[in-house]
Design a protein around this motif. Structure first.
Motif, short mmCIF file in Angstrom:
data_model
loop_
_atom_site.label_atom_id
_atom_site.label_comp_id
_atom_site.label_asym_id
_atom_site.label_seq_id
_atom_site.Cartn_x
_atom_site.Cartn_y
_atom_site.Cartn_z
N ARG A 171 35.82 38.98 10.44
CA ARG A 171 35.48 39.11 12.08
C ARG A 171 36.35 37.85 12.43
O ARG A 171 36.39 36.75 11.67
CB ARG A 171 33.96 38.69 12.29
N ILE A 172 37.10 38.18 13.26
CA ILE A 172 38.09 37.12 13.73
C ILE A 172 37.71 36.53 15.06
O ILE A 172 36.79 35.94 15.42
CB ILE A 172 39.47 37.54 13.70
N PHE A 173 38.56 36.71 16.15
CA PHE A 173 38.15 36.26 17.62
C PHE A 173 37.56 37.46 18.56
O PHE A 173 37.52 38.47 17.87
CB PHE A 173 39.44 35.67 18.23
N ASN A 174 37.27 37.10 19.73
CA ASN A 174 36.69 37.72 20.49
C ASN A 174 37.87 38.58 21.39
O ASN A 174 38.70 37.86 21.76
CB ASN A 174 35.76 37.43 21.41
N GLY A 175 37.58 39.91 22.00
CA GLY A 175 38.08 40.49 23.12
C GLY A 175 37.49 40.34 24.09
O GLY A 175 36.33 40.73 24.16
N TYR A 176 38.17 39.70 25.39
CA TYR A 176 37.64 39.35 26.39
C TYR A 176 37.84 40.56 27.51
O TYR A 176 39.09 40.77 27.77
CB TYR A 176 38.08 38.03 27.24
N THR A 177 37.14 41.04 28.21
CA THR A 177 37.26 42.08 29.24
C THR A 177 37.95 41.59 30.47
O THR A 177 37.25 41.01 31.55
CB THR A 177 35.94 42.92 29.57
N HIS A 178 39.33 41.82 30.66
CA HIS A 178 39.85 41.35 31.88
C HIS A 178 39.46 42.66 32.98
O HIS A 178 40.31 43.88 32.47
CB HIS A 178 41.41 41.37 31.37
N LEU A 179 39.07 42.41 34.14
CA LEU A 179 39.17 43.40 35.15
C LEU A 179 39.87 43.02 36.19
O LEU A 179 39.26 42.07 36.84
CB LEU A 179 37.71 43.84 35.20
N VAL A 180 40.99 43.20 36.60
CA VAL A 180 41.95 42.96 37.45
C VAL A 180 41.89 43.75 38.74
O VAL A 180 41.93 45.03 38.71
CB VAL A 180 43.44 42.96 36.98
N VAL A 181 41.57 43.05 39.80
CA VAL A 181 41.59 43.85 41.27
C VAL A 181 42.58 42.71 42.02
O VAL A 181 42.86 41.78 41.79
CB VAL A 181 40.31 43.80 41.92
N ARG A 182 43.06 43.41 43.25
CA ARG A 182 43.67 42.38 44.29
C ARG A 182 42.73 41.54 45.00
O ARG A 182 41.66 41.89 45.15
CB ARG A 182 44.32 43.22 45.56
N ALA A 183 43.23 40.47 45.24
CA ALA A 183 42.38 39.35 45.69
C ALA A 183 41.94 39.38 46.90
O ALA A 183 40.75 39.04 47.26
CB ALA A 183 43.10 37.80 45.47
N ASN A 184 42.62 40.47 47.96
CA ASN A 184 42.29 40.69 49.12
C ASN A 184 41.63 42.13 49.16
O ASN A 184 41.59 42.61 50.49
CB ASN A 184 43.57 40.50 50.18
N SER A 185 41.25 42.71 48.01
CA SER A 185 40.83 44.07 48.28
C SER A 185 39.16 44.29 48.56
O SER A 185 38.80 45.26 48.94
CB SER A 185 40.70 44.64 46.71
N GLY A 186 38.49 43.16 48.64
CA GLY A 186 37.19 42.98 49.04
C GLY A 186 36.37 43.40 47.92
O GLY A 186 35.05 43.65 47.99
N ILE A 187 36.73 43.97 46.89
CA ILE A 187 35.90 44.13 45.56
C ILE A 187 35.42 43.07 44.87
O ILE A 187 36.25 42.33 44.39
CB ILE A 187 36.84 45.22 44.71
N THR A 188 34.17 42.83 45.09
CA THR A 188 33.61 41.79 44.35
C THR A 188 32.82 42.14 42.94
O THR A 188 32.19 41.34 42.23
CB THR A 188 32.86 41.07 45.23
#
Length: 324
Positions: free
Chosen positions: A121-138
């Motif tokens: 077992r090595i390091f972790n994979g982190y879930t990047h969930l990218v959206v536009r900063a002005n999208s209103g998606i929170t």
């Protein structure tokens, strides 16, 4: 008439193969499994697996006599295990969730389980969930009706993305427009406004994500996914972990808490124990070289390397850690 010189040349030609055979190391030749060539399944060219995998191959080439290692780019965790099953690769970087499915013959491996064992077992994979900063998606739940990229097909990113969307109550076929693409393709689609969100699971920092944020300052942000950790934990016990992406990693305004998945190095089940031992040993003997390739190399810890549940350690790796 045969001259003395021609006779000498003829004798040399006849005796050279025998002489060469006598000067080779028969023990090294006999012990080189798989013809002495090891192909390592890594990941996309701008991902962490590919960087660390390339560094690992360099270490093998310099320090494991009789072997040559190759580290071609792949689509990542799932494809690596499919290629491991067909002997297209002999060593693979993968995610714990993908590996658990492959070993049990579930999900995309339904009816075709893969036989393999873990080195570490090595390091972790982190879930990047990218959206536009002005999208209103929170929240991930607000991705309903959106165009969402879930990473390359048969990748570890795809699996964790689909599970997170399901945990949020979203039907992938009905509630979103799913796009399968590489990291660089997803980044380009985000810049062009042709995607509303993209997933990518990897170590920190991920070069492709880093470039997206650096080249478009203030335009994008990361959504937290930790809210789904308990749901994911109930559905898939002993697989996922909480993680944190520091704000400085991508120039964000605050740290982002996410679902993380342990990463593993695995090998074919039929690999000789002595070779598995040496491959495991090389990870730790030359860890500083892995860290020089990517910061996650420094996060490999011998204290947890043997904790590969629900998989099994290769007997050679178990001997290195001193466990049965």
């Amino acid at each position: 008439m045969v001259t003395r010189r021609r006779l000498g040349l003829l004798l040399c030609a006849l005796l050279l193969p025998a002489f060469a055979a006598c000067t080779e190391d028969p023990a090294a030749t006999a012990q080189a499994w798989h013809g002495g060539t090891l192909t390592i399944g890594t990941g996309p060219t701008n991902g962490v697996f590919n960087q660390i995998g390339g560094g690992y191959a360099d270490i093998v080439n310099r320090h494991l006599e009789g072997y040559e290692a190759l580290a071609p780019p792949t689509n990542g965790a799932g494809e690596n295990l499919l290629r491991l099953a067909s002997d297209d690769v002999q060593v693979a970087f993968t995610f714990a969730d993908t590996a658990a499915d492959a070993a049990a013959g579930r999900g995309s491996f339904e009816g075709k389980p893969v036989k393999f064992k873990a080195l570490a077992r090595i390091f972790n994979g982190y879930t990047h969930l990218v959206v536009r900063a002005n999208s209103g998606i929170t929240s991930i739940k607000q991705l309903k009706g959106k165009r969402v990229a879930t990473g390359p097909q048969n990748s570890g990113t795809e699996l964790v993305a689909l599970r997170l969307l399901g945990a949020a109550g979203l039907d992938v076929k009905r509630d979103i427009t799913q796009v399968s693409a590489s990291l660089s393709q997803m980044a380009n689609l985000m810049r062009a406004g042709d995607l509303d969100a993209m997933f990518y699971a990897a170590g920190l920092p991920t070069v492709g994500v880093q470039a997206l944020f650096a080249q478009s300052p203030g335009m994008f942000t990361l959504l937290p996914t930790e809210e789904l950790f308990l749901t994911m934990g109930k559905a898939y016990p002993d697989i996922y972990a909480p993680g944190k992406i520091p704000k400085a990693m991508y120039g964000l305004s605050a740290d982002v808490t996410v679902v993380a998945v342990p990463n593993l190095i695995v090998v074919r089940e039929d690999m000789p124990a002595d070779l598995a031992f040496r491959l495991t040993q090389l990870i730790f003997d030359y860890q500083s070289e892995l860290a020089a390739v990517h910061p996650e190399g420094d996060n490999i810890s011998r204290d947890i390397a043997a904790l590969v549940s629900p998989l099994q350690l290769h007997s050679g790796a178990g001997r290195f850690y001193g466990v049965s």
